[in-house]
Enzyme design. Sequence first.
Site, PDB file in Angstrom:
ATOM      1  CE  LYS A   1      -4.115  -1.973   0.105  1.00 46.14           C
ATOM      2  NZ  LYS A   1      -5.030  -2.049   1.244  1.00 46.14           N
TER       3      LYS A   1
ATOM      4  NE  ARG B   1      -7.244  -9.481  -0.544  1.00 47.07           N
ATOM      5  CZ  ARG B   1      -6.921  -8.605  -1.497  1.00 47.07           C
ATOM      6  NH1 ARG B   1      -6.190  -7.536  -1.196  1.00 47.07           N
ATOM      7  NH2 ARG B   1      -7.316  -8.802  -2.745  1.00 47.07           N
TER       8      ARG B   1
END
Length: 799
Positions: free
Chosen positions: A742, A775
């Site tokens: 991210k 994840r």
Amino acid sequence: MRYDEAADFLLDLQRYRPRAGTDSTADLLDALDSPHEGPAYVQIAGSNGKGSTARMLESVLREAGLDVGLFTSPHFDDVRERVRVNGRKMPKSALAAFVEAAKPHIVERAAADDPATFFEAVTAMGLWHFGREDVDVAVLEVGIGGKYDATSVVDPAASAVTSVTLEHQSVLGDTVEEIARDKAHVAPAARPLVTAAIGDALDAIREQAGDTVVVGEDVTVSYGGRVGLAEAAVDIQGRDWSVSARLPHPGRHQAENAGVAAVLARQLADADSETIARGVRGAHWPGRFEVMDDSPLTVLDGAHNPGACDALADVLAEYDYDDLVLVLGAMNDKDHAGMADALPDPGTVVACEPATPRAEDPDVLARVFETRTEDVQVVEDVESAVETGLDAAHSDALVLVTGSLYAVAEARRRWTRTATPRVVRDTRDAGRALDAGDAPHGNPADHVAATRAVRLREERAARVETLMTAVGGACDVSALRSQPGNYLDVTLSGSRATFSALCERLDAAGDGLSAVADDLRASFENETPAYPWGDGTAVMGILNVTPDSFHDGGEYRAVADAVERAEELVDAGVDVIDVGGESTRPGAEPVSASEEIDRIVPVIERISDLDALVSVDTMKAEVGRAALEAGADILNDVTGLGDPEMRFVAAEYGAPLVVMHSLHAPVEPGESVTYDDVVDDVLDELRERVLLAEKAGLPREKIIVDPGIGFGKSVGENFEILDRTPEFRALGCPVLVGHSHKSMFDRVERYPDEGGYATVAATALAADRGADIVRVHDAAENVAAVRVADAVRRGSDDA
């Protein structure tokens, strides 16, 4: 100005009697430089159904792509619930800013013996917030009547009168016709007024408003009855348009409300049938024939007058039950005998008293029902009354909590209350926990220990404070003391032994405090989760079969390549393979359900026999169903049940369901969202999503919560969510952390995260903080990080 000071000032205005007229609200807005100018406004008036209609319209307009404000009353637990933008209640910081700006004018008018009332000030606050947030449309639920209601300070672009019955005669008039004419003053200048009124009321509305669209004449509504436990079918037919939809709450009256909302949505946004159907189905509205459990069947409904009780009785007739257990708390200005006459005869009545000055004495309510049943009990506290009613009911009974939204709000806490574990390592963390609980006078040094946050009625908060102090713990209660219903945040700190001693004393104290003890015990048990996919943190490996995903788009579009990658993930030790056929990266193009199915189903069919569970990452229930039929095991919904059908598909197949917190998916570039406390706000919004999934039939152990790192949060907020992962255990669900590659890692100069070093570090932290699932894109290195973190947490326990 602190939030507790601002909210106390605002709520203290309830000491002034309500009055008719718009001048005071207009003067306050003028003093604030008319901040409300800009949005289009919709007024929804009516004796019953105006709140539900407003919520349906808001939901449809949001489905149509608009930014929408919603103003409703009363509130359940927090005054900020009355003012929402795109579904999110007004931030504490915004309420404090409004009061700071408005207070000089309000004080000046009070000194001149012309004080603003609570409803006038809150109406101005809503309009101020909608203007500041630059919404496209704001939907306003009218308070009383229409002509002299504070909301009539606006010039509406569209308006409706849902229904008309005798109510507030001392203000609105003695006849239905007079009341209807008053309400019809909300009619807009440029469009027909929409109404579902009938008979003399309709004639009066037409006389006052002129041009009208009548639901029942110009637009027909066919109610198809209940579907499943808690939904219903409706067909709406206009002159050249039609809609077939599911309603989130059953009842012929709700079908009529949907018809009114559909007409308004077409007037304002030219909404098509699919948009209307999706919006109406997603318009969940707490306390409006809300089915909370099925054994015994338990329903919450805020019916508060004979007309609403008559409609409620019609809905109850659609259910099979042997006995009605009625838990009733009503206001002192209502027709209690008329309400009793409208409802089915109960076998048991438990009369109670909501925590509001307007509440009727429960002994009075009991007397009304003594001629209707032999078993009438008085239990003053609403939550205790609900427990009494449930204890009295057998499995084939129906337990109904009704009489007012105030009673329903307190009853609903049985299903929503939690004890939130706070991450507290030092005085800085402790200070943050006290701030979140609006306890500015607490000493952070007293709270550097195991810490829990609960929300209790004022008198219970005081007793818990006394008991916690007696066992040597620390307890600080919110400084906010004027909330209607007097529910206050309570921050408790101490050792586990201290909490154990507190729970023993709570069990012995009675008055419903044993439920608080149960919540506190559960919060500690949740710290050692029963992992659903293995002994420790599970690793979910990402397999995108898309051309445009942000990290690996295009690499595995071919089925053979995707299958090979899945085998590599399994060999590396992942527990779950998450297959995605549509990107959620900023600016991603939407994909049709058929194209998404074509992408993922051939892959799932080929990998379903591998030694790992298969998850499907999708926003569409249609895709989820196809994936489960192809062999998938889990649904991963990044919209947090944006598709109303998703929770029912998961329940039908018994599939675990990931519910993620997101405001928009795909992510909207440059989106700015205000959080008071990002973890508390995300918890608050996820709590309702989890409850929806649970009411569809999924147990909490199969509802996985994902706080949505990277979706509508700042970089700092993303790191804070990662740090405070244990607090999400308050929901009683497994917790998933999705942080892989991210942009948040730009803060540590690791974006793009070449080599995945920052992702691996965050994986280890998430596992150490008790995440059930991480994840990730890169399998082997993250599996290793999880195994190391798990080994550290176990220490020598398995030696």
